[in-house]
Design an enzyme around this catalytic site. Sequence first.
Site, PDB file in Angstrom:
ATOM      1  N   GLU A  16       0.614  -1.276   0.041  1.00  0.00           N
ATOM      2  CA  GLU A  16       0.038   0.284   0.049  1.00  0.00           C
ATOM      3  C   GLU A  16       0.951   1.222   0.175  1.00  0.00           C
ATOM      4  O   GLU A  16       0.741   2.382  -0.744  1.00  0.00           O
ATOM      5  CB  GLU A  16      -0.794  -0.020   1.146  1.00  0.00           C
ATOM      6  CG  GLU A  16      -2.012  -0.931   1.101  1.00  0.00           C
ATOM      7  CD  GLU A  16      -2.887  -0.976   0.148  1.00  0.00           C
ATOM      8  OE1 GLU A  16      -3.380   0.365  -0.257  1.00  0.00           O
ATOM      9  OE2 GLU A  16      -3.113  -2.036  -0.529  1.00  0.00           O
ATOM     10  N   TRP A  27       2.076   2.305  -3.309  1.00  0.00           N
ATOM     11  CA  TRP A  27       1.294   2.997  -4.105  1.00  0.00           C
ATOM     12  C   TRP A  27       1.505   4.369  -4.394  1.00  0.00           C
ATOM     13  O   TRP A  27       1.228   4.998  -5.609  1.00  0.00           O
ATOM     14  CB  TRP A  27      -0.395   2.863  -3.636  1.00  0.00           C
ATOM     15  CG  TRP A  27      -1.156   1.639  -4.157  1.00  0.00           C
ATOM     16  CD1 TRP A  27      -1.323   0.529  -3.657  1.00  0.00           C
ATOM     17  CD2 TRP A  27      -2.027   1.790  -5.276  1.00  0.00           C
ATOM     18  NE1 TRP A  27      -1.871  -0.101  -4.625  1.00  0.00           N
ATOM     19  CE2 TRP A  27      -2.520   0.516  -5.515  1.00  0.00           C
ATOM     20  CE3 TRP A  27      -2.174   2.899  -6.119  1.00  0.00           C
ATOM     21  CZ2 TRP A  27      -3.454   0.293  -6.575  1.00  0.00           C
ATOM     22  CZ3 TRP A  27      -3.300   2.533  -7.185  1.00  0.00           C
ATOM     23  CH2 TRP A  27      -3.723   1.317  -7.479  1.00  0.00           C
ATOM     24  N   TRP A  68     -22.054  12.052 -19.195  1.00  0.00           N
ATOM     25  CA  TRP A  68     -22.180  12.202 -17.711  1.00  0.00           C
ATOM     26  C   TRP A  68     -23.542  13.050 -17.510  1.00  0.00           C
ATOM     27  O   TRP A  68     -23.909  14.067 -18.419  1.00  0.00           O
ATOM     28  CB  TRP A  68     -21.010  13.338 -17.352  1.00  0.00           C
ATOM     29  CG  TRP A  68     -19.717  12.344 -17.217  1.00  0.00           C
ATOM     30  CD1 TRP A  68     -18.725  13.103 -18.076  1.00  0.00           C
ATOM     31  CD2 TRP A  68     -19.292  11.346 -16.658  1.00  0.00           C
ATOM     32  NE1 TRP A  68     -17.389  12.141 -17.853  1.00  0.00           N
ATOM     33  CE2 TRP A  68     -17.897  10.979 -17.081  1.00  0.00           C
ATOM     34  CE3 TRP A  68     -19.983  10.382 -15.635  1.00  0.00           C
ATOM     35  CZ2 TRP A  68     -16.929  10.062 -16.514  1.00  0.00           C
ATOM     36  CZ3 TRP A  68     -19.042   9.318 -15.172  1.00  0.00           C
ATOM     37  CH2 TRP A  68     -17.659   9.219 -15.481  1.00  0.00           C
TER      38      TRP A  68
END
Length: 446
Positions: free
Chosen positions: A254, A257, A285
């Site tokens: 993690e 990342w 959208w």
Amino acid sequence: MTDLLWLRQDLRLHDQPALIAAAHSGAVIPVYVLDDEAPGAWKIGEAQRWWLHHSLRALAASLEKKGSRLILRRGRAAEALPALVDEAGAERVHAVRHYEPWWRHAEAALGDRLCLYDGNHLTRIEDVTTGGGAPYRIYSSFWKGLQPHLPPGKPLAAPRTIPAPETWPKSDSLADWTLLPTAPDWSGGFDWTPGEAEALRKIKQLALDGYEERRNLPSEEGTSRLSPHLHFGEVSPRTVWHATGGDDITFRKELAWRDFTDGVVLALPDYADANGRDRYDKLPWRSGTAAQRDLRAWQRGRTGYPIVDAGMRQLWQSGWMHNRVRMITASFLVKHLLIDWREGERWFWDCLVDADYGNNAVNWQWIAGTGVDANMFSRIMAPIRQSEKFAAGDYIRHWVPELKHLPDAAIHDPDAAGCRPGDYPAMLIGHREARERALAAGKKVR
Ligand code: FAD
């Protein structure tokens, strides 16, 4: 000889290679420039201004203990720094390397007076490339590519003293920057202590038992909550890495990342504004009054989906949100409400104490399925199923007090259980209907 130490998102004294190099070469003037112009729309968000105020105050006190000071200047870094170099008769500017596009522009203005050091990542991310020399676009491949660079070097100790110049340049007053909220003060629920001392205290007490499973459970304190400290560089990732053991591999993955997301924005500096795959520019959208009303309901935690509302209220009240719930709330905005991911990214930017250009943009595009990775727009998270699977009952009861009396069997979907209280809103849209609408929109892109 006098040199400047340009502090940015590296507000610490330990494992601060730019500080150590500057202190070795002579007198040091530590300076922080509040640049609200160069980042444009990405100037520091409101929750982070609160953090920054406290972090700078803590850093100034630590510098004073070492016989130094913190000089504050406001304006374009690309102009304020060369001006301060001339004013102080300084030779060089030492700084830790960062990858936000506005920092890189400001660096260019300093030319060869600037000395950059790697210190806010596990390794120099330019060095982590595919065999063909291209940056990685998929995290799992990046992690493999990172292996030859691991473990990161051992953290450096803080210098004992920091040589001071004969005369100090003038400094702004921190209070004049009004970084703290004025009326209304929305920071009452911020249960954080910014600063290096707290970051180091947290690391000493880091309990990562069962992190692999517990990190997904919003009702538990199963993660480190180091993200704002890491963003502001109150602690270096190397220090965090070496504070954990080899069996904490999921946690270390993690941590890596951050390196990956900065690699993405290094290659694609406008990743926070532009779809990674431009065919998604065609995605229809929603916009207009109904979409605005839904966006507002999402921001306020009034969507009628308890897990989404709990997350959005946690964000507003505490300046942070659990990672699993960030994924659920982001997916809900983009897929269930069919609202452009950039609206959510901006809201997070303003509300998160850990708002980070690379981490925020890459995670939003990953959830939206518009990014350079392989994730698909058609992947739609089911919020109620996620809430049940990750046992979010206590988390919801904490952040959505209207539902605090509901048992586990009803808390994830009070409507289905026939016990939605009158002061809690009905769902903005049903899951099946939302899923079909999103899939139909996704087909228009193909
Ligand atoms: P831990 O689980 O203890 O992890 C340790 C550290 O690893 C974190 O502090 C963080 O620096 C890093 N990390 C963990 N997960 C990620 C990840 N997915 N991406 C990047 N770094 C990670 N994180 C930010 O720091 N800033 C952001 O602006 C941000 N925006 C996000 C937006 C969305 C839509 C999503 C889904 C995630 C976002 N994240 C962001 C990633 C992640 O949610 C937070 O880093 C994490 O929740 C922080 O809590 P922690 O420190 O307890 O994490």
